[in-house]
Design an enzyme around this catalytic site. Structure first.
Site, PDB file in Angstrom:
ATOM      1  N   LYS A  52      -2.510 -36.146  53.187  1.00 25.78           N
ATOM      2  CA  LYS A  52      -3.117 -34.910  53.491  1.00 25.78           C
ATOM      3  C   LYS A  52      -3.441 -34.132  52.100  1.00 25.78           C
ATOM      4  CE  LYS A  52      -1.316 -34.152  57.940  1.00 25.78           C
ATOM      5  NZ  LYS A  52      -0.098 -33.680  58.794  1.00 25.78           N
ATOM      6  N   GLN A  96       4.952 -30.098  59.139  1.00 24.28           N
ATOM      7  CA  GLN A  96       4.638 -31.522  59.808  1.00 24.28           C
ATOM      8  C   GLN A  96       5.835 -31.637  60.891  1.00 24.28           C
ATOM      9  OE1 GLN A  96       2.361 -33.610  58.777  1.00 24.28           O
ATOM     10  NE2 GLN A  96       3.228 -35.409  60.137  1.00 24.28           N
ATOM     11  N   ASP A 119      -3.082 -26.010  62.513  1.00 27.62           N
ATOM     12  CA  ASP A 119      -2.832 -27.225  63.481  1.00 27.62           C
ATOM     13  C   ASP A 119      -3.347 -26.400  65.065  1.00 27.62           C
ATOM     14  OD1 ASP A 119      -1.546 -29.418  62.686  1.00 27.62           O
ATOM     15  OD2 ASP A 119       0.385 -28.655  62.177  1.00 27.62           O
TER      16      ASP A 119
END
Ligand code: GUN
Length: 281
Positions: A52, A96, A119
């Site tokens: 990422k 995460q 997200d």
């Protein structure tokens, strides 16, 4: 059969995003910033986060990774999120998953400002997506959606079957396809006859974590099959779809690896840029 090249699609998307970041920089004199919080030292999470960060830098975003040890207190993480919520230079925050057991996942998700929730996990974004309003959309289903649309721009009236009902994949994927006027079925472990459901489908999205579950005789000729699974087996990494046999019947199929994965990360960058743009309005 069309082998859907997720690596190539992701590289193309990153190139578009790179141009967009340049334009935003010229207009606003700053670039979108993404902060990723990583807790513990689980190997897959470390790899995802590294990818990422690398991709974010490649398209010109400002990116930062904050690492905490497995034993970090929940309050430390929530306080950091509050701090990032207030930071004007941060457009997107991602924590995460999975998290250590002593940290309340839902509390973490709901502490992130919906406007910075890249997200798309915050209930506000989940609600907006299902209501058809503007929202962040979870990165994996968004990546799947973009790949499906490239193969078949007009999805109206198509039958789509989700295998798996998770908040990460099955449910948001269903919402995206419903918006496109698909007739959507969400299946799960209690579904009576999964094979029969799949045989009806023009589009199958498999996200259950069962190695090579979807067989050739489950798939209608010329169906589009998207494989979200990443399963470690004796043979190595395989998806939720029996790739070799299904490739003989499907119209289009994503490989594992090299399918959904790269697009997920590119979509995270896209979401970060979208959050930035909305914050500048
Ligand atoms: N872990 C695996 N996939 C994801 C994802 O899409 N978002 C976050 N935050 N964690 C993940």
């Amino acid at each position: 059969m069309i082998l859907i090249d997720g690596k190539k699609a992701a590289a193309e998307l990153r190139e578009e995003l790179k141009q967009e970041v340049l334009q935003l920089k010229a207009k606003h004199n700053k670039v979108p910033g993404l902060t990723v919080i990583l807790i513990g030292d689980m190997a897959p999470s470390q790899i995802y986060v590294r990818n990422k960060e690398k991709s974010a830098n490649e398209v010109g975003l400002k990116s930062e990774v904050i690492k905490y040890p497995e034993a970090v207190e929940e309050k430390t993480v929530l306080d950091k999120i509050e701090e990032l919520n207030k930071d004007e230079n941060i457009s997107g925050i991602l924590v995460q998953l999975p998290l250590p057991k002593h940290i309340d996942k839902q509390k973490v998700i709901e502490t992130i400002l919906p406007e910075k929730d890249v997200d798309g996990f915050h209930p506000m974004n989940v609600g907006n997506l299902s209501s058809g309003y503007e929202s962040s959309v979870p990165c994996t289903p968004l990546g799947c959606y973009l790949m499906i649309k490239k193969i078949e721009p007009n999805l109206s009236g198509k039958k789509a079957v989700m295998i798996g009902r998770s908040n990460l994949n099955g449910k948001p994927m269903a919402q995206l396809l419903l918006k496109e006027n698909c007739t959507v079925t969400i299946t799960h472990s209690k579904t009576k006859d999964l094979k029969a459901e799949c045989l009806e489908a023009d589009i199958i999205v498999a996200a259950v974590g069962i190695p090579e579950l979807v067989k050739a005789d489950w798939v209608k000729k010329d169906a589009i099959v998207i494989d979200v699974g990443i399963n470690k087996t004796e043979k190595g990494i395989v998806g939720d779809v029996a790739f070799d046999e299904v490739s003989k019947v499907a119209k289009a199929l994503t490989p594992v690896p090299g399918g959904v994965g790269p697009m997920t990360i590119a979509c995270l960058l896209k979401n970060t840029i979208e959050c930035f743009k909305r914050s500048q309005k």
